[in-house]
Structure formats: structure tokens, C-alpha cells
Design an enzyme around this catalytic site. Structure first.
Site, PDB file in Angstrom:
ATOM      1  N   ARG A   1       2.316  10.630  -6.148  1.00 24.04           N
ATOM      2  CA  ARG A   1       1.662  11.170  -4.966  1.00 24.04           C
ATOM      3  C   ARG A   1       2.557  10.842  -3.781  1.00 24.04           C
ATOM      4  O   ARG A   1       3.038   9.725  -3.658  1.00 24.04           O
ATOM      5  CB  ARG A   1       0.280  10.551  -4.764  1.00 24.04           C
ATOM      6  CG  ARG A   1      -0.474  11.192  -3.584  1.00 24.04           C
ATOM      7  CD  ARG A   1      -1.760  10.477  -3.270  1.00 24.04           C
ATOM      8  NE  ARG A   1      -2.677  10.514  -4.400  1.00 24.04           N
ATOM      9  CZ  ARG A   1      -3.618   9.599  -4.602  1.00 24.04           C
ATOM     10  NH1 ARG A   1      -3.738   8.577  -3.780  1.00 24.04           N
ATOM     11  NH2 ARG A   1      -4.431   9.686  -5.622  1.00 24.04           N
ATOM     12  N   GLY A   2       2.805  11.835  -2.918  1.00 26.76           N
ATOM     13  CA  GLY A   2       3.651  11.604  -1.759  1.00 26.76           C
ATOM     14  C   GLY A   2       5.071  11.213  -2.116  1.00 26.76           C
ATOM     15  O   GLY A   2       5.708  10.453  -1.395  1.00 26.76           O
TER      16      GLY A   2
ATOM     17  N   CYS B   1      -8.338   6.129  -5.810  1.00 27.78           N
ATOM     18  CA  CYS B   1      -7.812   5.260  -4.766  1.00 27.78           C
ATOM     19  C   CYS B   1      -8.928   4.416  -4.180  1.00 27.78           C
ATOM     20  O   CYS B   1     -10.028   4.906  -3.904  1.00 27.78           O
ATOM     21  CB  CYS B   1      -7.148   6.098  -3.676  1.00 27.78           C
ATOM     22  SG  CYS B   1      -6.645   5.143  -2.231  1.00 27.78           S
TER      23      CYS B   1
ATOM     24  N   HIS C   1      -3.585   1.068  -8.575  1.00 23.84           N
ATOM     25  CA  HIS C   1      -2.970   1.158  -9.901  1.00 23.84           C
ATOM     26  C   HIS C   1      -2.751  -0.221 -10.529  1.00 23.84           C
ATOM     27  O   HIS C   1      -3.108  -0.457 -11.696  1.00 23.84           O
ATOM     28  CB  HIS C   1      -1.603   1.850  -9.810  1.00 23.84           C
ATOM     29  CG  HIS C   1      -1.595   3.193  -9.161  1.00 23.84           C
ATOM     30  ND1 HIS C   1      -2.042   3.420  -7.886  1.00 23.84           N
ATOM     31  CD2 HIS C   1      -1.149   4.393  -9.614  1.00 23.84           C
ATOM     32  CE1 HIS C   1      -1.886   4.699  -7.575  1.00 23.84           C
ATOM     33  NE2 HIS C   1      -1.346   5.308  -8.608  1.00 23.84           N
ATOM     34  N   GLU C   2      -2.115  -1.110  -9.761  1.00 24.14           N
ATOM     35  CA  GLU C   2      -1.788  -2.433 -10.285  1.00 24.14           C
ATOM     36  C   GLU C   2      -3.049  -3.185 -10.703  1.00 24.14           C
ATOM     37  O   GLU C   2      -3.058  -3.896 -11.723  1.00 24.14           O
ATOM     38  CB  GLU C   2      -1.037  -3.249  -9.218  1.00 24.14           C
ATOM     39  CG  GLU C   2       0.243  -2.599  -8.693  1.00 24.14           C
ATOM     40  CD  GLU C   2       0.030  -1.754  -7.440  1.00 24.14           C
ATOM     41  OE1 GLU C   2       0.974  -1.644  -6.645  1.00 24.14           O
ATOM     42  OE2 GLU C   2      -1.086  -1.222  -7.246  1.00 24.14           O
TER      43      GLU C   2
ATOM     44  N   ASP D   1      -6.362   9.235  -9.235  1.00 25.77           N
ATOM     45  CA  ASP D   1      -5.088   8.734  -9.753  1.00 25.77           C
ATOM     46  C   ASP D   1      -5.087   8.965 -11.266  1.00 25.77           C
ATOM     47  O   ASP D   1      -5.997   8.510 -11.962  1.00 25.77           O
ATOM     48  CB  ASP D   1      -4.926   7.237  -9.464  1.00 25.77           C
ATOM     49  CG  ASP D   1      -4.833   6.931  -7.981  1.00 25.77           C
ATOM     50  OD1 ASP D   1      -4.172   7.704  -7.261  1.00 25.77           O
ATOM     51  OD2 ASP D   1      -5.416   5.918  -7.547  1.00 25.77           O
TER      52      ASP D   1
ATOM     53  N   GLU E   1       0.850  -1.184   0.000  1.00 27.32           N
ATOM     54  CA  GLU E   1       0.000   0.000   0.000  1.00 27.32           C
ATOM     55  C   GLU E   1       0.888   1.236   0.000  1.00 27.32           C
ATOM     56  O   GLU E   1       1.857   1.329   0.761  1.00 27.32           O
ATOM     57  CB  GLU E   1      -0.927  -0.050   1.224  1.00 27.32           C
ATOM     58  CG  GLU E   1      -1.961   1.042   1.286  1.00 27.32           C
ATOM     59  CD  GLU E   1      -1.401   2.264   1.958  1.00 27.32           C
ATOM     60  OE1 GLU E   1      -1.450   3.332   1.317  1.00 27.32           O
ATOM     61  OE2 GLU E   1      -0.906   2.154   3.082  1.00 27.32           O
ATOM     62  N   SER E   2       0.588   2.193  -0.866  1.00 28.39           N
ATOM     63  CA  SER E   2       1.539   3.261  -1.179  1.00 28.39           C
ATOM     64  C   SER E   2       1.815   4.203  -0.013  1.00 28.39           C
ATOM     65  O   SER E   2       2.948   4.660   0.152  1.00 28.39           O
ATOM     66  CB  SER E   2       1.061   4.059  -2.394  1.00 28.39           C
ATOM     67  OG  SER E   2      -0.198   4.643  -2.154  1.00 28.39           O
ATOM     68  N   LYS E   3       0.802   4.507   0.799  1.00 30.94           N
ATOM     69  CA  LYS E   3       1.076   5.407   1.927  1.00 30.94           C
ATOM     70  C   LYS E   3       2.000   4.736   2.936  1.00 30.94           C
ATOM     71  O   LYS E   3       2.898   5.382   3.491  1.00 30.94           O
ATOM     72  CB  LYS E   3      -0.211   5.853   2.618  1.00 30.94           C
ATOM     73  CG  LYS E   3       0.055   6.859   3.737  1.00 30.94           C
ATOM     74  CD  LYS E   3      -1.220   7.435   4.325  1.00 30.94           C
ATOM     75  CE  LYS E   3      -0.922   8.442   5.411  1.00 30.94           C
ATOM     76  NZ  LYS E   3      -2.161   9.026   5.990  1.00 30.94           N
TER      77      LYS E   3
END
Length: 275
Positions: free
Chosen positions: A250-251, A182, A221-222, A189, A82-84
């Protein structure tokens, strides 16, 4: 934990400035793959290319160091990150003393590999190489100027169809109009997508309408890229197919998934203008 709603995404968190690998939050790929009918045998090969632009740590004398980083996570890995949580993990190096950039890279390889359940390639790009980083757009024929009417903003695989032809075509189509949201926060996104295929010609208007139909769709995204791959494969049955998306950052992170059912050189990691 397998539920993305237990992740730090969309929640207030305190940023840790010292190394903490427990911040990484892994999400199994299997749930979303089951949803779109992908079984244990994957219909594609591929990789998720992550670029990090905000990476810093301290040397042994306490002086800040900086680098860019590239992470390549194989599509065959059982988990995504998870990106965050990835961002929080990278921030945990901000006040961490390390003997060298390679020492940092080794920690990254170990921790990310453990989280996704596969070997992760890590490349650190130090400041002396910053000016050698490439900027470029996806190659192929852009379909964004087609004059179409759009009425669907949730994925509509039924829109896709092929034009009849005597023989297969070998072409590359691109669009910069892909937008999804998201899965947890609903934040937008934005992406450019490249579709390379050999087969009956995909009707370009139908393809553009289909890509735009993701506009109100909530998915990582994936997962979006795999859904696009599967929908095109089912609708048009190309002999060869690859789907590659470049998502805006992002971030301090961007994510660029690539899926293909044939052996081809991995696509360039050149940053697009919007990234």
C-alpha cells in the site's frame, strides 16, 4: 509520541518534497506485546522486511534518480514505524539533491535506526538490477482448499488444536486467506502466511479457521504476526515454530514480518504475485 492515533495515518497531509526525517512516526512495540502476554524476554527472533517501490531523488545536477529499496528492521527493536509516515518520509527525498545512491542509503540507515532504536539494514536496488528481482510464492502445503464452515471473524485462539500423533512432524503450511485491517483507518490488509513447525500435528482445519478469524481484526502487520505466533505456541507447543507473512503493498510499500524461535535461514524476500 507513543499513541498511533497521533500519527498522520488516516489524516489529510501535505506531501513534503524535500528531506525531512521528522516525518517518521515511531510506535513502541511494547503496548501490543503486553496485550498478548509477551514480556521483556522475547519468545522469538525475527525481522520486519519492508520493500519500497516508489523511491526517487535528484542527483547533484537536478536529474531524477530511482531505485527500489529493502529495509530490514529487527524484531528486537523497541519501535516500529507507522507505514504512512514511512511513505511521507521517503517522498521527502523527491526534490532532494544527493551526491550518490550510497549517500541516500546512509541517510536512510541513520534516520530509520534512530526511529526504531536499532540498526536497520538498507539495500538500494538500482535500475540495472530491476530485471533480477524474483517473483515466487511461499513454499509449503497450502490449506486454503479445505472445505470448512466459518463463523468467526475476530481472532479466536481457542479454535487451534493439535492432532494426536506418536511422534512430532516437521512441516510447512501456508494460506493466502489472511486478512486484517489497519489499526487506525480500518483499511484492509491482505497477506499470505507461512507456518513452519516441528511438533504435534496442528489440525489444519482449525488453523485455517483461526487465520480467517483475523478478517475483521484491527492491528498492524507486525502485531498480527506476533499474535499468530504466540497463539500457536500456546495452543500446540511446537518444539520449533516460525511464522512469516507477505502483505500486499500500500502506498508503494509492503511489510513482511518474520518471527521464529529457532535458528534458520532468513526467508526469501521474493515478491508474491499479489504483491
Amino acid at each position: 509520541m507513543s499513541n498511533e492515533h497521533h500519527s498522520p495515518l488516516g489524516k489529510a497531509v501535505s506531501y513534503k518534497a524535500e528531506y525531512d526525517p521528522s516525518l517518521l512516526f515511531a510506535i513502541p512495540r511494547s503496548g501490543k506485546r503486553d496485550e498478548i502476554g509477551i514480556g521483556a524476554t522475547l519468545p522469538f527472533m525475527g525481522v520486519d522486511i519492508w520493500n519500497a517501490y516508489e523511491l526517487s531523488w535528484l542527483n547533484m545536477r537536478g536529474k531524477p534518480q530511482i531505485a527500489l529499496a529493502v529495509f530490514e528492521i529487527p524484531a528486537s527493536s523497541p519501535n516500529i514505524i507507522e507505514s504512512k509516515s514511512f511513505k511521507l518520509y521517503l517522498n521527502s527525498f523527491n526534490q532532494t539533491r544527493l551526491a550518490s545512491a550510497e549517500a541516500l542509503a546512509e541517510l536512510l540507515r541513520h534516520d530509520l535506526g534512530d526511529a526504531v532504536g536499532a540498526t536497520v539494514r538498507v539495500e538500494l536496488i538500482e535500475p540495472e538490477a530491476f530485471d533480477r528481482q524474483r517473483l515466487g510464492e511461499l513454499d509449503g502445503y497450502c490449506i486454503d482448499n479445505l472445505d470448512i464452515e466459518v463463523g468467526s471473524y475476530t481472532p479466536q485462539p481457542g479454535l487451534l488444536h493439535c492432532d494426536e500423533a506418536d511422534s512430532p512432524v516437521d512441516e510447512v503450511l501456508t494460506s493466502s486467506l489472511l486478512k486484517s485491517n489497519c489499526l487506525v483507518t480500518g483499511q484492509p490488509d491482505w497477506a499470505s502466511v507461512q507456518i513452519r513447525y516441528v511438533g504435534q500435528p496442528i489440525n489444519r482445519e482449525s488453523l485455517l479457521k483461526y487465520l480467517i478469524s483475523f478478517r475483521n481484526h484491527n492491528e498492524f502487520h507486525e502485531q498480527c504476526v506476533e499474535r499468530i505466533f504466540v497463539d500457536i505456541q500456546r495452543a500446540c507447543a511446537p518444539l520449533k515454530l516460525s511464522v512469516y507473512a507477505r502483505y500486499t503493498r500500500r502506498g508503494g510499500l509492503d511489510i513482511n514480518p518474520y518471527r521464529s524461535n529457532f535458528n534458520a535461514p532468513q526467508p526469501s524476500n521474493a515478491r508474491t504475485a499479489r504483491q
